[in-house]
Enzyme design. Structure first.
Site, PDB file in Angstrom:
ATOM      1  N   THR A  18     -26.116  -9.983   9.565  1.00 17.82           N
ATOM      2  CA  THR A  18     -26.826  -9.669   8.315  1.00 17.82           C
ATOM      3  C   THR A  18     -26.341  -8.563   7.006  1.00 17.82           C
ATOM      4  O   THR A  18     -25.600  -8.105   7.447  1.00 17.82           O
ATOM      5  CB  THR A  18     -28.140  -8.629   9.058  1.00 17.82           C
ATOM      6  OG1 THR A  18     -28.854  -8.334   9.862  1.00 17.82           O
ATOM      7  CG2 THR A  18     -28.844  -7.684   7.337  1.00 17.82           C
ATOM      8  N   GLY A  61     -14.240  -3.475  -0.755  1.00 18.65           N
ATOM      9  CA  GLY A  61     -14.874  -2.389  -1.551  1.00 18.65           C
ATOM     10  C   GLY A  61     -14.291  -1.204  -2.682  1.00 18.65           C
ATOM     11  O   GLY A  61     -14.294  -0.857  -3.391  1.00 18.65           O
ATOM     12  N   HIS A  62     -13.654  -0.654  -1.363  1.00 22.22           N
ATOM     13  CA  HIS A  62     -13.328   1.544  -1.728  1.00 22.22           C
ATOM     14  C   HIS A  62     -11.971   1.478  -2.293  1.00 22.22           C
ATOM     15  O   HIS A  62     -11.799   2.536  -2.868  1.00 22.22           O
ATOM     16  CB  HIS A  62     -13.810   1.817  -0.354  1.00 22.22           C
ATOM     17  CG  HIS A  62     -12.134   1.813   0.341  1.00 22.22           C
ATOM     18  ND1 HIS A  62     -11.753   3.137   1.258  1.00 22.22           N
ATOM     19  CD2 HIS A  62     -12.182   0.710   1.014  1.00 22.22           C
ATOM     20  CE1 HIS A  62     -10.780   2.294   1.592  1.00 22.22           C
ATOM     21  NE2 HIS A  62     -10.829   0.860   2.170  1.00 22.22           N
ATOM     22  N   CYS A  91      -1.576   7.454  12.648  1.00 28.75           N
ATOM     23  CA  CYS A  91      -1.664   6.683  13.850  1.00 28.75           C
ATOM     24  C   CYS A  91      -2.999   7.219  13.928  1.00 28.75           C
ATOM     25  O   CYS A  91      -3.679   8.344  14.276  1.00 28.75           O
ATOM     26  CB  CYS A  91      -0.558   6.422  14.742  1.00 28.75           C
ATOM     27  SG  CYS A  91      -0.926   7.776  16.190  1.00 28.75           S
ATOM     28  N   ASN A 127       0.805  -1.414   0.037  1.00 30.71           N
ATOM     29  CA  ASN A 127       0.005  -0.173  -0.308  1.00 30.71           C
ATOM     30  C   ASN A 127       0.750   1.224  -0.077  1.00 30.71           C
ATOM     31  O   ASN A 127       0.333   2.448  -0.158  1.00 30.71           O
ATOM     32  CB  ASN A 127      -0.929  -0.236   1.644  1.00 30.71           C
ATOM     33  CG  ASN A 127      -0.471  -0.165   2.686  1.00 30.71           C
ATOM     34  OD1 ASN A 127       0.753  -0.988   3.007  1.00 30.71           O
ATOM     35  ND2 ASN A 127      -0.543   0.452   3.352  1.00 30.71           N
ATOM     36  N   GLN A 171      -5.027  -3.686  -2.819  1.00 27.96           N
ATOM     37  CA  GLN A 171      -4.562  -2.200  -3.118  1.00 27.96           C
ATOM     38  C   GLN A 171      -4.194  -3.336  -4.950  1.00 27.96           C
ATOM     39  O   GLN A 171      -4.174  -2.604  -5.783  1.00 27.96           O
ATOM     40  CB  GLN A 171      -3.250  -1.668  -3.051  1.00 27.96           C
ATOM     41  CG  GLN A 171      -2.834  -0.864  -1.774  1.00 27.96           C
ATOM     42  CD  GLN A 171      -3.823   0.131  -1.455  1.00 27.96           C
ATOM     43  OE1 GLN A 171      -3.729   0.510  -2.746  1.00 27.96           O
ATOM     44  NE2 GLN A 171      -4.064   0.728  -0.311  1.00 27.96           N
TER      45      GLN A 171
END
Lengths: 361, 392
Positions: B241, B204-205, B329, B155, B183
């Protein structure tokens, strides 16, 4: 300071610096919020200190609300060296330091101010309670409108060069007004309690902190008049000049009068106790003389303050080559080496110095 | 404004937004047995098929999670506990020295709380794990390795790891191999039918889908201890769920991505090379970190000698150029990156670095803005840093 200048506001996460930032935004400055991380340890709880995660979050939320950029600057190494280590060294030398003043002198108005200027900002603002007034003789430092909150004493370590790049937006307000304003502005810090303790000693137990870092160092408690050994102690740093309670003395004076700590001696690791008359101080000498305004001709009459919230007492000051001598018109009770003495002309701070010796010692 | 932080999160694709919002207005728990439930389930299952096909896995292999961190935790802890149950002799966990905290920290946690023996495998100065290093580490005792985890692409510096070789070695010794591919997914072909990766993390993002949804792709015959317990969804390893709208958006992004991946990667790589070239023109002392060949197409990771990364970031932010120092952090105190330290950089160099990451919406205008802002910002940061050292 011109409008649309860019200003760094040191945001502790308390109500004072929150409102300071908000006012500057209203006045049209380009404001950037900076929270100073002074400790690498992640302290989550406890609202007393000024470097907890809670406080960083509060500061960040106020910045969100004001719509200003916000960053955390890591000054933990410099704080450790310049403030905490200095605090321990001073106590180990038998002096009584004020770490908040040291932090103002070395961190907020030196490291942060210099970094801000170098990064292209025009000034640093804080939520301190005092007033800076521009005059033909340069910026002058005055007491706050709210005398109960006044912090001009802890800012008396700033010279005119620093004052010229400093903004104190709280000048002219009182604390209750300020809280009301914070509430009206919807700032989450509006009702946060004031911090009083030293931020790196959140439980307020200075003696415990000093023992942890300096260890135990047994020595004698001695009568200043007779040199009679009256008891033992675990470290002279536990004692402050003028202290009466907690001496653990088992032999009372024949006349039954109370004894006070009148001095400490690092070389022999001895605490001297005696009658209050031994605490009377008529003259002090100081070093590290800092002028907060124009240099006055020696001697001059002034009001002298030796603690953050003590009264000012009439005095005459003499200075030569960066050293200061102050004669009090009425003797002061209890004053220790390492304390700062700030001199005032009415409400204006003239200068400050670090006490080296008093006429007793 | 130039958004150059796509590795942190990349804008949602319009197709993903449409797919997700279409589901947001509907009612239905995918676990319910009635009509609304069945409709929601159908959305989830179709998404599962889309995502499985994108990495050449079976639909049943896809376990939806709340994102990459949860998928990594499930893989690391779930595999470790399952292996331990199988045979208590399995105790070693091998990871590379440049893993994301979402792998590193669960592994260290197993070391502290579950008596795992953690071995951190050193990487080259370009940030690549040599398969020989892994082989040697396993050879110390091939019988006691519980699992291996090596990220597909890093990353921070964008280096791509030799996953095919590494996972083959693991397979030789029948050791489960996990790879964090959050990545890599958007830019590199991932074919699980051709590599021996036991478990793969995606999210997803980072691919143009929504935040808060991810998946662990893990063969259904692999034993995995659940790390959270409840209704038994996702073949009992990940209860909770299912978030049908987010899952739908995720799958939509993945399907767009797969059809455009090659073309898009090439375009982004072109922009990246242009960015690197021009950064070195305007700041000649700038040093590129990582491997120039085996590198994610959108990654630009640069050390600016004599500057502090956080000062650079702040000044660029003020110019509308958004990037990252690569590590943060919770309190926001910059720590030197463990990735750069593992690559042999000293602490000062590590703290002088910035990551610019390009993505699907990046254009040459973003590079222009960066190149305009950069020289004065670097000069200023350098002065501030020199001053800080003198006054110290």
């Amino acid at each position: 300071m011109k409008k649309n200048n860019s200003v760094v506001v040191a945001m502790s996460g308390g109500v004072d610096s929150s409102v300071a930032a908000a006012r500057l935004v209203d006045e049209g400055y380009q404001v950037t919020g900076v929270h100073l991380a002074l400790s690498k340890e992640k302290t989550v709880s406890g609202t007393k200190g000024c470097c907890t995660l809670d406080d960083a979050r509060d500061a960040r939320r106020v910045a969100d609300r004001l719509g200003i950029p916000f960053y955390v600057w890591d000054l933990s190494e410099r704080f450790q060296e310049d403030v905490m280590q200095n605090f321990l060294d001073e106590y180990a030398q038998g002096r009584t330091p004020n770490p908040c003043m040291r932090c103002n002198e070395k961190i907020k108005f030196q490291a942060v101010l210099e970094r801000s200027i170098e990064l292209g900002f025009d000034a640093v603002a804080t939520g301190h309670w005092a007033k800076i007034v521009n005059s033909p003789q340069g910026p002058l430092l005055y007491r706050s409108e709210d005398d109960a909150k006044d912090q001009s004493y802890v800012l008396s370590v700033l010279n005119q060069e620093q004052l010229a790049k400093t903004m104190l937006p709280l000048a002219g307000s009182t604390k209750p007004e300020l809280r009301k304003e914070a509430q009206a502005r919807g700032l989450i810090t509006a009702f946060k309690p004031d911090s009083h303790d030293i931020c790196f000693i959140p439980d307020g137990d200075t003696a415990k902190f000093l023992h942890k870092h300096l260890g135990n160092k047994k020595g004698n408690i001695v009568d200043v008049e007779t040199n009679e050994v009256l008891g033992e102690h675990d470290g002279i740093f536990e004692f402050t000049i003028g202290q009466r309670k907690g001496l653990g003395l088992t032999v009372p004076r024949e006349d039954g009068a109370a004894r006070y700590v009148v001095s400490t001696d690092v070389a022999t690791n001895t605490v001297m106790v005696g009658l209050p008359s031994f605490l009377r101080v008529e003259v002090v000498t100081g070093t590290n003389l800092i002028w907060c305004g124009p240099i006055l001709d020696s001697p001059f009459d002034c009001g002298a303050q030796v603690r953050a919230h003590s009264d000012r007492v009439p005095a005459t000051a003499f200075h030569q080559d960066g050293n200061l001598t102050v004669e009090f018109k009425e003797p002061l009770q209890a004053l220790a080496a390492g304390q700062t003495i700030a001199l005032y002309d009415q409400d204006r701070v003239i200068c400050s110095a670090t006490v080296v010796s008093t006429n007793r010692s | 404004m130039a958004y150059l932080d796509h590795a942190a999160t990349t804008p949602m694709l319009p197709e993903a937004v449409a797919a997700m919002t279409a589901e947001l207005v509907k009612v239905g728990n995918p676990s319910s047995l009635h009509g609304s439930g069945r409709k929601a389930r159908r959305v989830v299952e179709e998404a599962r098929e889309t995502i499985a096909a994108a990495v050449c896995a079976k639909p049943m292999d896809v376990v939806f999670t709340s994102g990459g961190t949860e998928a990594n935790n499930l893989a690391i802890k779930g595999l470790f506990w399952a292996r331990k149950k199988e045979n208590p002799k399995f105790k070693r966990v091998l990871i590379s020295a440049i893993e994301h905290h979402a792998v590193l920290d669960p592994v260290l946690w197993l070391g502290e709380h579950e008596n795992a023996e953690v071995e951190i495998l050193q990487v080259s100065e370009n940030g690549i794990l040599d398969p020989q290093t892994l082989r040697e580490s396993i050879a110390k005792n091939p019988e006691d390795v519980a699992l291996i985890s090596v990220m597909w692409a890093n990353n921070e510096v964008g280096t791509i790891q030799p996953i095919a070789e590494l996972s083959e070695i693991a397979n030789d010794f029948k050791i489960p191999f996990h790879s964090d591919a959050v990545q890599a997914m958007a830019y590199l072909p991932i074919d699980l039918s051709k590599v021996n990766v036991t478990a793969l993390t995606i999210t997803g993002h980072k691919v143009g889908g929504p935040q808060g949804v991810g998946a662990l792709i893990v063969k259904s015959d692999i034993n995995l201890e659940p790390i959270s317990h409840g209704g038994g969804q996702e073949r009992d390893v990940r209860s909770g769920t299912l978030d049908a709208p987010a899952i739908s958006g995720f799958a939509s992004a993945v399907s767009v991505l797969v059809s455009q991946r090659e073309r898009r990667s090439l375009r982004i790589k072109g922009l990246r090379d242009e960015a690197i070239k021009r950064i070195k023109e305007v700041v000649p002392e700038a040093v590129v970190n990582g491997d120039l060949e085996n590198r994610l197409p959108g990654n630009v990771h640069i050390s600016f000698p004599g500057c502090e990364g956080d000062a650079l970031l702040m000044l660029l932010d003020a110019h509308g150029v958004e990037c990252s120092t690569g590590s943060a952090c919770s309190a926001g105190i910059p720590q030197p990156s463990h990735v750069l330290l593992a690559m042999g950089r000293d602490e000062r160099t590590a703290k002088s670095s910035l990551r610019f990451s390009l993505g699907h919406s990046s254009t040459i205008d973003d590079i222009d803005e960066l190149i305009t802002a950069l020289p004065p910002v670097v000069e200023r940061a350098k002065r501030a840093s020199t001053k800080a050292r003198i006054t110290k």
